[in-house]
Write a protein that holds these residues in place. Structure first.
Motif, short mmCIF file in Angstrom:
data_model
loop_
_atom_site.label_atom_id
_atom_site.label_comp_id
_atom_site.label_asym_id
_atom_site.label_seq_id
_atom_site.Cartn_x
_atom_site.Cartn_y
_atom_site.Cartn_z
N THR A 175 0.82 -1.22 0.00
CA THR A 175 0.00 0.00 0.00
C THR A 175 0.85 1.27 0.00
O THR A 175 0.30 2.38 -0.02
CB THR A 175 -0.95 0.03 1.21
N ASP A 176 2.18 1.13 0.03
CA ASP A 176 3.09 2.28 0.03
C ASP A 176 3.60 2.50 -1.40
O ASP A 176 4.32 1.65 -1.94
CB ASP A 176 4.26 2.01 0.97
N PRO A 177 3.25 3.61 -2.05
CA PRO A 177 3.67 3.83 -3.43
C PRO A 177 5.18 3.77 -3.62
O PRO A 177 5.65 3.30 -4.66
CB PRO A 177 3.13 5.24 -3.74
N ASP A 179 7.34 1.85 -2.02
CA ASP A 179 7.76 0.45 -2.06
C ASP A 179 7.39 -0.19 -3.40
O ASP A 179 8.17 -0.98 -3.95
CB ASP A 179 7.12 -0.33 -0.90
N VAL A 180 6.21 0.12 -3.90
CA VAL A 180 5.81 -0.43 -5.20
C VAL A 180 6.70 0.14 -6.31
O VAL A 180 7.06 -0.57 -7.26
CB VAL A 180 4.32 -0.16 -5.48
N ASP A 181 7.10 1.40 -6.19
CA ASP A 181 8.02 1.99 -7.17
C ASP A 181 9.37 1.27 -7.17
O ASP A 181 10.00 1.11 -8.22
CB ASP A 181 8.22 3.48 -6.89
N ASP A 184 8.96 -1.81 -9.08
CA ASP A 184 8.91 -1.44 -10.49
C ASP A 184 10.33 -1.23 -11.03
O ASP A 184 10.65 -1.64 -12.16
CB ASP A 184 8.08 -0.16 -10.65
N ARG A 199 1.60 -3.95 -11.30
CA ARG A 199 0.61 -2.98 -10.83
C ARG A 199 -0.75 -3.64 -10.59
O ARG A 199 -1.43 -3.33 -9.61
CB ARG A 199 0.49 -1.84 -11.85
#
Length: 311
Positions: A175-177, A179-181, A184, A199
């Motif tokens: 849910t932390d952008p 961390d997802v970045d 990526d 995504r």
């Protein structure tokens, strides 16, 4: 293996035919004495190509052109080094669920999934994704995990999952952008299909975030496994994780997981866990060995894009 040799091997066995950009970068680094010397000042587990290239991408550096990559890395070495020392390759590729699925659906249902080296936990949702095995489509919605299967029939159903949990030294928050970045940034530059899949899987996981525990794969595994509900088959699994673990700890982990109730699915490079009598791999690329309770079953590609069943 020298650092130069490890980059040359990455180019030849992992990137060739899969990522032309990373093949060029890895070959360039393997021949660059100044850059190799800088990498040599890092701990061994912080020198790997995926981590270096991911960090440069994370810092918005260029990875398409080796000369531009070198210029950026040398000019910004202090920032690159700081990220290399604090980050880890936590590639959380949901496509790997495609090679785990035939084993998962063959076990007594429902399942209590416990992933070691879970990263953000995206591989804990094999029941929520769709799959395409050649012309065979299983499940609905996004993401769709595509896998070429040889030597066995594709699975005909999805698993039932009653509980899902992950163990990681540095769990990431889906849910932390930021961390997802980072996840990526670890995806290879040409792989837009993997970027879209990441995504989509992150959206699935964010709707029902997994139980992720910060801990060691040996010291903290029994306590987490004990939290699995009664009446569900415990399945401890991991993919491309143990190569980052020193050999004595790998052996301690294997002994530990064999002593737990339930089953153990490993999906690791052949030199990471010892398996006797493996057949020749299908090609020169890097393959993992998919095994159930220590018994090897298939060769698999590292992003879940193909599997070749034994016999």
């Amino acid at each position: 293996m020298t650092i130069a040799a490890s980059y040359a091997e990455f180019a030849a066995r992992e990137a060739r035919g899969v990522s032309p950009g990373y093949e060029r970068l890895a070959l360039a680094v393997s021949r660059d004495e100044e850059l190799l010397a800088l990498l040599g000042t890092l701990p061994p587990d912080k020198r790997q190509p995926n981590l270096l290239f991911g960090v440069v991408r994370w810092l918005d550096g260029p990875v398409a052109d080796p000369a531009a990559f070198r210029d950026f890395t040398m000019a910004n070495w202090s920032a690159v080094e700081a990220e290399l020392r604090t980050r880890a390759t936590q590639t959380n590729e949901p496509g790997r669920c495609a090679v785990l699925l035939p084993v998962l659906v063959a076990l007594p249902q429902p399942l209590a999934l416990l992933e070691v080296g879970a990263s953000a936990g995206l591989c804990l949702y094999p029941d929520r994704y769709a799959y395409r095995y050649g012309a065979h489509l299983l499940g609905a919605g996004e993401p769709v995990c595509e896998c070429a299967v040889t030597g066995t029939a594709p699975p005909s159903r999805l698993p039932e999952v009653a509980w899902r949990a992950g163990l990681d030294l540095n769990p990431l928050d889906v849910t932390d952008p930021a961390d997802v970045d980072w996840l990526d940034a670890l995806i290879w530059p040409e792989h837009e299909h993997r970027r879209a899949r990441l995504r989509a899987a992150a959206a699935v996981a964010a709707a029902e975030p997994p139980l992720l525990v910060r801990g060691d794969l040996v010291d903290d595994l029994p306590a987490l496994a004990a939290r699995a509900p009664a009446g569900a088959t415990l399945v401890v699994f991991h993919t491309s994780v143990l190569y980052q673990v020193p050999a004595p700890r790998r052996e301690a982990f294997a002994e530990q997981v064999r002593g737990l109730p339930g089953h153990w699915i490993s999906n690791e490079a052949p030199e990471v866990l010892t398996h006797d009598g493996l057949p020749e791999p299908p090609g020169e690329a890097l393959y993992n060995v998919l095994a159930l309770d220590g018994r090897p079953l298939a060769w698999t590609r590292s992003h879940g894009q193909a599997m070749t069943w034994f016999g």
